[in-house]
Structure formats: C-alpha cells, structure tokens
Design an enzyme around this catalytic site. Structure first.
Site, mmCIF file in Angstrom:
data_model
loop_
_atom_site.group_PDB
_atom_site.id
_atom_site.type_symbol
_atom_site.label_atom_id
_atom_site.label_comp_id
_atom_site.label_asym_id
_atom_site.label_seq_id
_atom_site.Cartn_x
_atom_site.Cartn_y
_atom_site.Cartn_z
ATOM 1 N N LYS A 145 -2.129 -8.075 -6.035
ATOM 2 C CA LYS A 145 -1.800 -7.018 -5.076
ATOM 3 C C LYS A 145 -2.041 -7.532 -3.662
ATOM 4 O O LYS A 145 -3.021 -8.256 -3.427
ATOM 5 C CB LYS A 145 -2.688 -5.805 -5.369
ATOM 6 N N SER A 195 -1.560 3.230 -5.852
ATOM 7 C CA SER A 195 -0.966 2.377 -4.867
ATOM 8 C C SER A 195 -0.549 0.990 -5.352
ATOM 9 O O SER A 195 0.275 0.345 -4.712
ATOM 10 C CB SER A 195 -1.945 2.218 -3.699
ATOM 11 N N SER A 219 -5.481 3.944 -8.515
ATOM 12 C CA SER A 219 -4.384 3.034 -8.175
ATOM 13 C C SER A 219 -4.087 1.919 -9.155
ATOM 14 O O SER A 219 -3.091 1.226 -9.011
ATOM 15 C CB SER A 219 -4.640 2.402 -6.812
HETATM 16 N N1 GLN Z 1 -3.697 7.832 -4.615
HETATM 17 C C1 GLN Z 1 -5.048 7.760 -4.175
HETATM 18 C C2 GLN Z 1 -5.102 7.696 -2.671
HETATM 19 O O1 GLN Z 1 -4.087 7.790 -2.096
HETATM 20 C C3 GLN Z 1 -5.709 6.551 -4.784
HETATM 21 C C4 GLN Z 1 -5.346 5.299 -4.122
HETATM 22 C C5 GLN Z 1 -6.094 4.130 -4.663
HETATM 23 O O2 GLN Z 1 -6.680 4.198 -5.738
HETATM 24 N N2 GLN Z 1 -6.090 3.076 -3.883
HETATM 25 O O3 GLN Z 1 -6.128 7.583 -2.070
#
Ligand code: GLN
Length: 486
Positions: free
Chosen positions: A80, A155, A179
């Site tokens: 990532k 994400s 994420s």
């Molecule tokens: N969707 C969650 C957020 O927007 C989790 C994102 C993540 O785990 N990086 O914060």
C-alpha cells in the site's frame, strides 16, 4: 494449480523450492497479467517492471546457489502506498506527497526484503488512508475486479484489488478502522489486521497512531500466516511495538484443531445488515456448529458508541499527524505565497483533498480548548469501555464471529454523503478501538456475484488461534477457488 498469477503463495513457494518454476517466470506472469488488467482496475500508483525482474533474477541466483531465504523468496508482494520503500515514491495517494520519494525502508519493508520478496509496486488507497472506497485517492479510484463499476473498498482498495486481479501474490495494507478487512471482503480475499503492537509501524505514514496496524492480504489463511510471520516482531523504532515471541504461524495451523467456543455479538446483526450477507454468515455459524464448536450469543453493549468514538479519536490523531505537511518540512509547496502563513494556507489548501480537510478540521475542533474534555477525553473513556466489552466476552469464548461489512461492494460514486460512507465501518472499527486482531475470510457471493466476507475477531496476540479458526472454515469451502473474469 491455477494460472501462476492466481496461485497461492504456499503453492508457488513449493514450486520455486522444487525448481519447477523460476522467480523470473513468476514475476513475468504477474507483469503480463497486470499489463492486461491494470488499465481497467487501476490498483497501482507505481509499478516498476524492470526493478521487479531484477529482484526476481536475484532471487533465482540465490536459489541456484543454495541460499534461498525461505517461502517468500521470489514472491511478488505489493505494498500500500503508505508504507515506505527506499527510493520508491511514497504518496499516500495525496497530491501533498505526489513528488515524494522515500529515503528509507519501513521495518516491514526491510523484513520482506530480507525474506527475498519482490516488492514490485505501490498500491492505490484513499488519501492518507481516510475512506472506505479508494475514491478519495488523488490519482483516481481503483475498480473492484468482480465488477468494474463498483468500489474495491478502502482504504487499502488497491491492495485488495491487485490481489483479486492477479497482479500480486500477496499484498500489505494498513487498517485503522477496517481498511484491510473491508476491502478484503469486497474483493473476495483474506485480510488480517494484527493485534495493535504486533507489527511495527515504523515507516508507515501515520493516520491515527493509536489505531493503525499493518497487515497482510492473501489468497488463503495459510498465505496470510506466512506473510504475518515475516512482518511481525518487536521493533525498537516503534515505541508501541510489543515484545512477544513470534511463533511459526504456518506450523501452528497444523497443531490447533479446536473445537472452539465462538461468540456471536448480537449487536452486529441488527438493522442495516444486507440480508444476503446475514444469510451467508448464518451458514458459516451453522458450519462451525457442525465442526463441534460451541456457539454462544454474547453482548458488546457499547457497540452503539463505536462510530462516534472512532471519528473523534481518529480525526484528533490525524489532525496532529498531518500537521507536518506544511510545504516546508514535508509536502507540496504552493507557488507565489505572500509570506510564511500564506504559504502554509495555500500549500495545505492545494495539497489535501476534501475528506482529509474535513477530518483535520473535525480533529482540530475536538482537541481545541473548551471542547477537549467534552469530546476527546470522553471518547478515550468510552474507548476503555469498548475494549472491556470484548475482554468480558473473551472470558466465555475464544473468538467472535461477525459479518465484515454490512453491505457488499457498492457502485463508484454511490455514496456521496460522508456519514453514509462512515457507516460502512460499523463492524470493523470496534476491533481497532480495542486493539484486537481480526481476519476477514471469503464466505460466499451475493446473487449478483459480489464477494461476501466473514469476520473473526481474536484475543490479543492470539493470531495463531485466530488463523486456525479461520482456516477451519476455509477448508470446508472453496470460495477462494473462484477468480474474477477480467
Ligand atoms: N474507513 C475508515 C476511515 O475512513 C477506516 C480507514 C482505515 O482503516 N484506514 O477512517
């Protein structure tokens, strides 16, 4: 065995060890597949074919000299784009870091390099890992390989989509509120969020430091065990890293046989759960019963406060972590600023996208004087109660079983309201607030052929048990034998 680009890491490691295939052959197959699918999937921010082939050739040379470094040697693994690799771009999918090249390796990167992995590309994600769909990337969204009109989740959407598409054999993502697990569910792969502190965060671009963890995406539980074993372990460069023995997770899979006691948190099966997902998870519960597991309903009474607590703590930490991107120490620098304050304003206004700005504003607000006690301090207290809920449940059961996401992959552009997007994380964020390990494994498909994910939540640092419980389910099903038609 399936086509090389769809084979499991364990199968490929065996083939490489037996010299039935070479790392160059494998990497070439992954490159060819990526060339064919990437224009439609857009999982990568950066892909260095020449460097990947160079790494693969070095792996073959080691093996020929009898110096193989183990199962990951010669395996293409994508990271990532929030995990640092020396001399590769590190953008967090933000305009702010569009021109940044990392001067050093993250600890997980060093560990994967030491294991011989071929780190072939940087995977797309929501900007600074804020989002649930990868639509917040400054470089355009990633598509779900199962239906290109839909999101891959987020994400870490690029990490999940690349794996499902056959553009990597395993990938790494980061999980702050879901994420890793949610995109794994949306793309039909395995995704593991380790216990907070098990994997070093050194070299991970910080979003919310008390919640962030790096973890693997893989095709099978066994593959996830192999990658976890390579990246876990104490690191003195991460002050929250935990000192614990790292077992051979793959070997442990063979020794842990159950039957286990599994808890079903009743708060995770209410309103908003897609009926097809609910039915798939019910079938998984029935399967574990047949295996002889004891199934118990449990309660996590503070679940209703998870979302609010998360969005206070995560944004507070983000507002502090993202202060360093000011156009001077780091990041995009606006041209033509009048003075230093104007330079900060303009650089940040131009460099950050809308969702990142929203969170910085929210985080700054909850930390500001007069509001700190009402929001941030209270959220920290509720966080303790949420963790306590889980620990209470673990007095009765070995692990918890829930859906990973209340809904399957949604259409690109479908969720324009931020709150609707935040609600996607309802089943995953409690785990981060409590610092627990959790895994999403494929557990079926909807009528329209969209993958469904089952979440298993484990006890702190009991990844070996969690992986064994997940593998027991995986063994009885063949969901991961299906690949998207691209
Ligand atoms: N969707 C969650 C957020 O927007 C989790 C994102 C993540 O785990 N990086 O914060």
């Amino acid at each position: 065995m399936s086509a090389l680009h769809h084979a499991t890491l364990a199968e490929l490691a065996a083939q490489l060890a037996a010299k039935k295939i070479s790392a160059v052959e494998l990497t070439s197959a992954v490159i060819a597949r990526t060339r064919a699918t990437e224009p439609r999937v857009h999982a990568f921010n950066f892909f260095d074919e020449a460097d990947a082939l160079f790494g693969a050739a070095a792996s073959d040379a080691r093996r020929a000299a009898g110096q193989s470094r183990g199962p990951l040697d010669g395996i293409p693994i994508g990271l990532k784009d929030v995990i640092a690799v020396k001399d590769q771009p590190l953008t967090a999918s933000s305009k702010m870091l569009a021109k940044f090249v990392s001067p050093y390796d993250a600890t997980v990167t060093t560990k994967l390099k030491d294991a011989g992995a071929v780190l072939h590309g940087r995977l797309n994600c929501d900007e600074f890992a804020m989002g649930s769909s990868t639509e917040n990337s400054a470089f355009g969204p990633t598509s779900n390989p199962w239906d290109l009109a839909r999101v891959p989740g987020g994400s870490s959407g690029g990490s999940a989509a690349a794996l499902a598409a056959g553009s990597a054999i395993a990938t790494l993502g980061s999980d702050t509120g879901g994420s890793i697990r949610q995109p794994a569910a949306f793309c039909g792969v395995v995704g593991l969020k380790p216990t907070y502190g098990l994997v070093s965060r050194f070299g991970l671009i910080a979003y919310a430091s008390s919640l962030d963890q790096i973890g693997p995406f893989a095709r099978t539980v066994e593959d996830a065990a192999l990658v976890l074993g390579a990246i876990a372990g104490h690191d003195e460069r991460d002050s929250t890293s935990f000192k614990t023995e790292i077992p051979d997770y793959r070997a442990e899979l063979k020794t842990r046989r159950g039957p286990w006691k599994l808890g079903i948190p009743k708060e995770y099966f209410g309103e908003g759960l897609d009926p097809e997902i609910g039915a798939a998870v019910e079938q998984a519960i029935a399967f574990y019963k047949k295996l002889g597991c004891e199934i118990r309903e449990v309660s996590l009474p503070h679940t209703q406060y998870c979302l609010d607590t998360y969005y206070i703590i995560a944004t507070a930490e983000a507002s502090s972590n993202l202060a360093r991107y000011d156009g001077i120490r780091y990041g995009h620098r606006a041209a033509g600023a009048k003075d230093i304050v104007d330079l900060y304003f303009q650089s940040r206004a131009e460099g950050f996208g809308a969702e990142v700005k929203r969170r910085i504003i929210l985080g700054t607000y909850v930390l500001s004087s007069g509001y700190y006690d009402a929001f941030y301090l209270r959220a920290q207290k509720v966080r303790t109660l949420i963790r306590q809920d889980f620990l209470n449940a673990y007095r009765e059961v070995d692990a918890l079983l829930t859906p990973t996401s209340p809904i399957p992959a949604f259409k690109l552009g479908e969720k324009s309201d931020p709150l609707a997007m935040y609600l996607c994380d309802i089943y995953t964020i409690g785990v981060n607030l409590a610092g627990l390990p959790a895994i999403s494994v494929p557990c079926g498909f909807t009528k329209t052929d969209l993958p469904i994910g089952l979440q298993l939540i484990g006890q702190p640092y009991q990844e070996a048990n969690l992986l064994a419980i997940a593998q027991a389910y995986e063994r009885g099903h063949e969901w991961n034998a299906r690949h998207p038609v691209l």
